[in-house]
Write an enzyme that holds these catalytic residues in place. Structure first.
Site, PDB file in Angstrom:
ATOM      1  N   MET A  67       0.857  -1.171   0.000  1.00 24.49           N
ATOM      2  CA  MET A  67       0.000   0.000   0.000  1.00 24.49           C
ATOM      3  C   MET A  67       0.908   1.242   0.000  1.00 24.49           C
ATOM      4  O   MET A  67       1.463   1.598   1.030  1.00 24.49           O
ATOM      5  CB  MET A  67      -0.904  -0.025   1.228  1.00 24.49           C
ATOM      6  CG  MET A  67      -1.910   1.092   1.223  1.00 24.49           C
ATOM      7  SD  MET A  67      -3.092   1.077   2.591  1.00 24.49           S
ATOM      8  CE  MET A  67      -3.817  -0.536   2.452  1.00 24.49           C
ATOM      9  N   PRO A  68       1.091   1.887  -1.143  1.00 27.27           N
ATOM     10  CA  PRO A  68       1.960   3.059  -1.227  1.00 27.27           C
ATOM     11  C   PRO A  68       1.437   4.237  -0.404  1.00 27.27           C
ATOM     12  O   PRO A  68       0.237   4.506  -0.369  1.00 27.27           O
ATOM     13  CB  PRO A  68       1.944   3.418  -2.709  1.00 27.27           C
ATOM     14  CG  PRO A  68       1.492   2.183  -3.410  1.00 27.27           C
ATOM     15  CD  PRO A  68       0.581   1.490  -2.453  1.00 27.27           C
TER      16      PRO A  68
END
Length: 71
Positions: free
Chosen positions: A1-2
Site C-alpha cells: 500500500m503506497p
C-alpha cells in the site's frame, strides 16, 4: 500500500489540497499499477516560521503560497 507524504508550507486552500490529493493519487496509481484505493496521501502543512530556505525563515522571505493571500 503506497504512502506518499507531501511536506509544504501552510497556506494552501482546502480545494487546492483536495485537487493535489486526487492528482497525486491518480498519477501514483498509474505509475505503480496499483488501484487508487490503495494509495495513501498525507499532507503536512508546515508553518512558515518552521521552514527555512537558504538560512532564511520562510515567513521572512515575503512569499505567500499561490491561491491563498491570507497567510
Amino acid at each position: 500500500m503506497p504512502m506518499i507524504i507531501i511536506n509544504m508550507v501552510k497556506g494552501r486552500t482546502d480545494k487546492q489540497k483536495e485537487d493535489l490529493i486526487r492528482k497525486v493519487t491518480m498519477g501514483a496509481a498509474k505509475a505503480l499499477d496499483e488501484p487508487k484505493k490503495a494509495i495513501q496521501v498525507i499532507i503536512n502543512d508546515i508553518p512558515q516560521t518552521n521552514w527555512g530556505i537558504g538560512g532564511i525563515q520562510f515567513s521572512k522571505r515575503g512569499h505567500t503560497p499561490k491561491g491563498n493571500k491570507n497567510v
